[in-house]
Write a protein that holds these residues in place. Structure first.
Motif, mmCIF file in Angstrom:
data_model
loop_
_atom_site.group_PDB
_atom_site.id
_atom_site.type_symbol
_atom_site.label_atom_id
_atom_site.label_comp_id
_atom_site.label_asym_id
_atom_site.label_seq_id
_atom_site.Cartn_x
_atom_site.Cartn_y
_atom_site.Cartn_z
ATOM 1 N N ALA A 42 -29.473 -59.773 -50.008
ATOM 2 C CA ALA A 42 -29.062 -58.414 -49.671
ATOM 3 C C ALA A 42 -29.990 -57.900 -48.578
ATOM 4 N N CYS A 43 -29.416 -57.366 -47.532
ATOM 5 C CA CYS A 43 -30.212 -56.840 -46.417
ATOM 6 C C CYS A 43 -29.921 -55.353 -46.258
ATOM 7 N N GLU A 44 -30.962 -54.539 -46.430
ATOM 8 C CA GLU A 44 -30.825 -53.107 -46.168
ATOM 9 C C GLU A 44 -31.138 -52.876 -44.694
ATOM 10 N N ILE A 45 -30.201 -52.299 -43.991
ATOM 11 C CA ILE A 45 -30.342 -52.035 -42.556
ATOM 12 C C ILE A 45 -30.542 -50.538 -42.376
ATOM 13 N N ASN A 50 -30.922 -43.117 -32.318
ATOM 14 C CA ASN A 50 -29.874 -42.124 -32.110
ATOM 15 C C ASN A 50 -28.560 -42.755 -31.687
ATOM 16 N N GLN A 51 -28.464 -44.084 -31.780
ATOM 17 C CA GLN A 51 -27.276 -44.811 -31.352
ATOM 18 C C GLN A 51 -26.670 -45.571 -32.534
ATOM 19 N N GLU A 52 -25.381 -45.844 -32.452
ATOM 20 C CA GLU A 52 -24.721 -46.658 -33.471
ATOM 21 C C GLU A 52 -25.030 -48.128 -33.220
ATOM 22 N N VAL A 53 -25.175 -48.898 -34.293
ATOM 23 C CA VAL A 53 -25.379 -50.339 -34.170
ATOM 24 C C VAL A 53 -24.219 -51.052 -34.861
ATOM 25 N N GLY A 54 -23.681 -52.073 -34.201
ATOM 26 C CA GLY A 54 -22.585 -52.855 -34.774
ATOM 27 C C GLY A 54 -23.136 -53.923 -35.704
ATOM 28 N N VAL A 55 -22.680 -53.927 -36.944
ATOM 29 C CA VAL A 55 -23.164 -54.867 -37.955
ATOM 30 C C VAL A 55 -22.046 -55.844 -38.305
ATOM 31 N N GLN A 56 -22.341 -57.138 -38.235
ATOM 32 C CA GLN A 56 -21.362 -58.144 -38.612
ATOM 33 C C GLN A 56 -22.030 -59.280 -39.359
ATOM 34 N N VAL A 57 -21.323 -59.810 -40.359
ATOM 35 C CA VAL A 57 -21.715 -61.068 -40.984
ATOM 36 C C VAL A 57 -20.692 -62.090 -40.536
ATOM 37 N N ILE A 58 -21.165 -63.135 -39.847
ATOM 38 C CA ILE A 58 -20.280 -64.131 -39.244
ATOM 39 C C ILE A 58 -20.507 -65.491 -39.890
ATOM 40 N N ASN A 59 -19.428 -66.198 -40.166
ATOM 41 C CA ASN A 59 -19.521 -67.556 -40.690
ATOM 42 C C ASN A 59 -20.112 -68.459 -39.610
ATOM 43 N N LYS A 60 -21.229 -69.114 -39.936
ATOM 44 C CA LYS A 60 -21.937 -69.942 -38.947
ATOM 45 C C LYS A 60 -21.129 -71.158 -38.523
ATOM 46 N N PHE A 61 -20.202 -71.583 -39.349
ATOM 47 C CA PHE A 61 -19.465 -72.812 -39.065
ATOM 48 C C PHE A 61 -18.137 -72.558 -38.346
ATOM 49 N N SER A 62 -17.435 -71.497 -38.756
ATOM 50 C CA SER A 62 -16.132 -71.215 -38.145
ATOM 51 C C SER A 62 -16.194 -70.137 -37.075
ATOM 52 N N GLY A 63 -17.277 -69.327 -37.101
ATOM 53 C CA GLY A 63 -17.390 -68.222 -36.152
ATOM 54 C C GLY A 63 -16.568 -67.010 -36.542
ATOM 55 N N LEU A 71 -22.805 -48.968 -37.956
ATOM 56 C CA LEU A 71 -23.775 -48.154 -38.704
ATOM 57 C C LEU A 71 -24.219 -46.987 -37.838
ATOM 58 N N ASN A 72 -23.932 -45.777 -38.315
ATOM 59 C CA ASN A 72 -24.255 -44.575 -37.551
ATOM 60 C C ASN A 72 -25.762 -44.395 -37.352
ATOM 61 N N HIS A 73 -26.113 -43.536 -36.400
ATOM 62 C CA HIS A 73 -27.517 -43.236 -36.130
ATOM 63 C C HIS A 73 -28.168 -42.613 -37.365
ATOM 64 N N HIS A 74 -29.421 -43.002 -37.592
ATOM 65 C CA HIS A 74 -30.214 -42.502 -38.717
ATOM 66 C C HIS A 74 -29.497 -42.689 -40.059
ATOM 67 N N ALA A 75 -28.781 -43.804 -40.187
ATOM 68 C CA ALA A 75 -28.106 -44.142 -41.446
ATOM 69 C C ALA A 75 -28.604 -45.493 -41.920
ATOM 70 N N PRO A 135 -17.246 -41.383 -43.393
ATOM 71 C CA PRO A 135 -18.439 -40.543 -43.217
ATOM 72 C C PRO A 135 -19.733 -41.225 -43.644
ATOM 73 N N GLY A 136 -20.732 -41.130 -42.764
ATOM 74 C CA GLY A 136 -22.035 -41.704 -43.047
ATOM 75 C C GLY A 136 -22.124 -43.194 -42.841
ATOM 76 N N VAL A 137 -20.988 -43.827 -42.501
ATOM 77 C CA VAL A 137 -20.979 -45.281 -42.326
ATOM 78 C C VAL A 137 -20.535 -45.656 -40.920
ATOM 79 N N MET A 138 -19.271 -45.356 -40.592
ATOM 80 C CA MET A 138 -18.752 -45.721 -39.280
ATOM 81 C C MET A 138 -17.438 -44.996 -39.037
#
Length: 197
Positions: A42-45, A50-63, A71-75, A135-138
């Motif tokens: 589990a990774c807490e991000i 003050n900027q949004e960051v794009g969060v993705q979990v990608i399969n290393k084998f299939s892409g 993830l919104n700013h300050h979230a 709200p609070g997520v994306m």
């Protein structure tokens, strides 16, 4: 318009059950965070910028995308990463983004007991984009004929807009089955009827 190449920074940590890292993602670049030695973690991000960051979990084998969200700013949010997956954090802004990452080896059951969530897919079966607000997520914009995997806490609202006004589409609860697909266009259509729109 100047095209900026994406810089891939690989972070591979030695065997440990818990860790905390502070990273700065430069503008227009992507961080790849890979803990291949753990079966599932589990990774807490925590987005300190003050900027949004794009969060993705990608399969290393299939892409293929396993799950993702903006993830919104300050979230902050917790995301599960399986052994076959890798976590990517994308900074699409023109400013650097500071992120605090806290990881812990775990199981899906343990995370669900600590903070209940549901993993499911938002499906757009139409030829038009569907903007949503979580709200609070994306604020995802579902592309035509696309899938967007999400991990949302029980009680999380999902909103939609109609003629400039915002309405509640649904509240995440245990009636949503894990790994199910929700037809967003049909949900909005049904909700409009309920609201008399």
């Amino acid at each position: 318009m100047k095209t900026l190449s994406i810089f891939l920074l690989f972070v591979v940590l030695i065997s440990c059950s818990t860790s905390k890292s502070v990273v700065v993602i430069p503008a227009q670049q992507t961080l790849i965070y890979d803990l291949s030695n753990l079966d599932i973690y589990a990774c807490e991000i925590n987005n300190k910028s003050n900027q949004e960051v794009g969060v993705q979990v990608i399969n290393k084998f299939s892409g293929k995308n396993i799950r993702g969200f903006g993830l919104n700013h300050h979230a902050k949010e917790i995301v599960l990463v399986e052994k076959e997956g890798m976590l990517t954090l994308k900074n699409s802004s023109n400013q650097p983004i500071k992120i605090v990452l806290s990881t812990e080896e775990t199981t899906r059951e343990a995370v669900a007991m600590k903070e209940p969530f549901v993993t499911f897919t938002l499906r757009n079966n139409t030829a038009k984009s569907i903007p949503l607000i979580i709200p609070g997520v994306m604020n995802p914009n579902l592309s035509p004929f696309s899938n967007s995997g999400v991990d949302l806490k029980i009680g999380q609202e999902i909103l939609f807009k109609e003629k400039g006004k915002t309405y509640q589409l649904l509240i995440v609860d245990q009636s949503i089955e894990m790994n199910s697909k929700l037809d967003v266009a049909q949900l909005i259509k049904d909700r409009k009827v309920d609201l008399g729109l």
